[in-house]
Design an enzyme around this catalytic site. Structure first.
Site, mmCIF file in Angstrom:
data_model
loop_
_atom_site.group_PDB
_atom_site.id
_atom_site.type_symbol
_atom_site.label_atom_id
_atom_site.label_comp_id
_atom_site.label_asym_id
_atom_site.label_seq_id
_atom_site.Cartn_x
_atom_site.Cartn_y
_atom_site.Cartn_z
ATOM 1 N N ASP A 1 0.840 -1.182 0.000
ATOM 2 C CA ASP A 1 0.000 0.000 0.000
ATOM 3 C C ASP A 1 0.882 1.241 0.000
ATOM 4 O O ASP A 1 2.052 1.183 0.414
ATOM 5 C CB ASP A 1 -0.909 0.006 1.233
ATOM 6 C CG ASP A 1 -2.141 0.893 1.043
ATOM 7 O OD1 ASP A 1 -3.190 0.363 0.631
ATOM 8 O OD2 ASP A 1 -2.043 2.110 1.296
ATOM 9 N N ASP B 1 4.048 1.575 -4.619
ATOM 10 C CA ASP B 1 3.203 2.373 -5.504
ATOM 11 C C ASP B 1 3.010 1.567 -6.779
ATOM 12 O O ASP B 1 3.967 1.366 -7.541
ATOM 13 C CB ASP B 1 3.887 3.707 -5.800
ATOM 14 C CG ASP B 1 3.093 4.597 -6.746
ATOM 15 O OD1 ASP B 1 2.041 4.146 -7.254
ATOM 16 O OD2 ASP B 1 3.529 5.738 -6.989
ATOM 17 N N SER C 1 -15.337 -4.771 -10.982
ATOM 18 C CA SER C 1 -16.458 -3.955 -10.522
ATOM 19 C C SER C 1 -17.696 -4.232 -11.352
ATOM 20 O O SER C 1 -17.598 -4.626 -12.525
ATOM 21 C CB SER C 1 -16.115 -2.464 -10.625
ATOM 22 O OG SER C 1 -17.247 -1.655 -10.360
ATOM 23 N N TYR D 1 -13.972 5.459 -14.808
ATOM 24 C CA TYR D 1 -13.856 4.313 -13.899
ATOM 25 C C TYR D 1 -14.348 3.036 -14.581
ATOM 26 O O TYR D 1 -13.702 1.983 -14.499
ATOM 27 C CB TYR D 1 -14.651 4.589 -12.630
ATOM 28 C CG TYR D 1 -14.556 3.494 -11.596
ATOM 29 C CD1 TYR D 1 -13.391 3.313 -10.863
ATOM 30 C CD2 TYR D 1 -15.635 2.646 -11.365
ATOM 31 C CE1 TYR D 1 -13.297 2.303 -9.911
ATOM 32 C CE2 TYR D 1 -15.549 1.640 -10.412
ATOM 33 C CZ TYR D 1 -14.378 1.473 -9.683
ATOM 34 O OH TYR D 1 -14.298 0.465 -8.741
ATOM 35 N N THR E 1 -17.322 1.275 1.548
ATOM 36 C CA THR E 1 -15.883 1.431 1.725
ATOM 37 C C THR E 1 -15.551 2.902 1.958
ATOM 38 O O THR E 1 -16.379 3.780 1.729
ATOM 39 C CB THR E 1 -15.138 0.953 0.467
ATOM 40 O OG1 THR E 1 -15.536 1.772 -0.652
ATOM 41 C CG2 THR E 1 -15.442 -0.506 0.165
#
Length: 257
Positions: A37, A53, A137, A150, A185
């Site tokens: 992370d 990254d 997604s 997105y 989230t």
């Protein structure tokens, strides 16, 4: 539950939300888990937190190698790191398109590319254990308003998952993805906070999913753990929807009282 005992897992974007829930669920089932992370400072044992990254190849390669060294290999890779974007095709400048695609799509490419040698060794040493799970997604399979950029990135993730599954099935590496609906989230919380009427926006998001509520991070994590684990040994090239029925169900309007 200890069905993952002896396996080593790497989760990107694992410091919050779906990534953190997944890392914890993998560890609870016996896996040794490293979290990559941008800000891993809050990660606590038994998880191993490493700074990386996914938009920087050198950073990814170094973190993957450190993971393999400290855990003793990599059997499971969860490509979860990603960023969001709102707007139509008119609203996002080229620079934002490049940034989101770089993180959401190329980030998975970089991490998988670095992990493949370790996954191949895992597949040889313990056939059936090597797997990759990508966080995709509902935006990849349903047209959502104000999500052009997105959605494009997640559509690419879905196609990438299928291509990777075909490329690496003979290496003994399974590749699947999960397609969460709108999940509760931190990113969604920030979107709600920025809305003109957060309560009304939350109600609209709840109502959009046939089950009448947002998906939880733990529910998505459970699906990822299933796809990553031995129970899914014959599952590859699959997109598992965790969306409260949003993709497949077409309900009639509720009867008025």
């Amino acid at each position: 539950m200890t069905e993952l005992t002896g396996l080593k897992a790497l989760v990107t974007g694992g410091a919050s939300g779906i990534g953190l829930a997944t890392a914890r669920a993998l560890a609870a089932r016996g896996a040794a888990v490293a979290v990559l992370d941008l800000d891993p400072e809050g990660i606590r044992e038994p998880l191993l937190g490493l700074k990386a990254d996914v938009s920087d190849d050198a950073s990814v390669r170094a973190a993957v190698e450190e993971t393999a060294m400290r855990l003793g290999g990599i059997d499971i890779l969860v490509n979860n790191a990603g960023i969001g974007a709102t707007g139509t095709v008119e609203d996002n400048p080229d620079e934002q398109w490049h940034r989101v695609l770089d993180v959401n799509v190329l980030g998975m490419v970089r991490t998988t590319r670095a992990a493949l040698p370790h996954l191949r060794r895992a597949a040889t040493a313990r056939p059936g254990t090597a797997s990759v799970v990508n966080t995709c997604s509902i935006a990849a399979t349903a047209g959502l308003p104000q999500r052009a950029l997105y959605s494009a990135s997640k559509g690419a993730v879905l196609s990438l998952t299928l291509a990777m599954a075909a490329d690496h099935v003979r290496d003994g590496i399974r590749v699947n993805c999960v397609n969460p609906g709108t999940a509760d989230t931190p990113w969604v919380a920030r979107l709600l906070d920025a809305a003109d009427d957060p309560e009304a926006e939350r109600a609209a998001l709840d109502a959009r999913q046939p089950m009448g509520r947002l998906v939880t991070a733990d529910e998505v994590a459970a699906a990822i753990v299933y796809l990553a684990g031995p129970a899914a040994a014959s599952v590859t090239g699959t997109a598992l929807a965790v969306d409260g029925g949003m993709q497949g169900l077409r309900l009639r309007p509720a009867a008025r009282s």
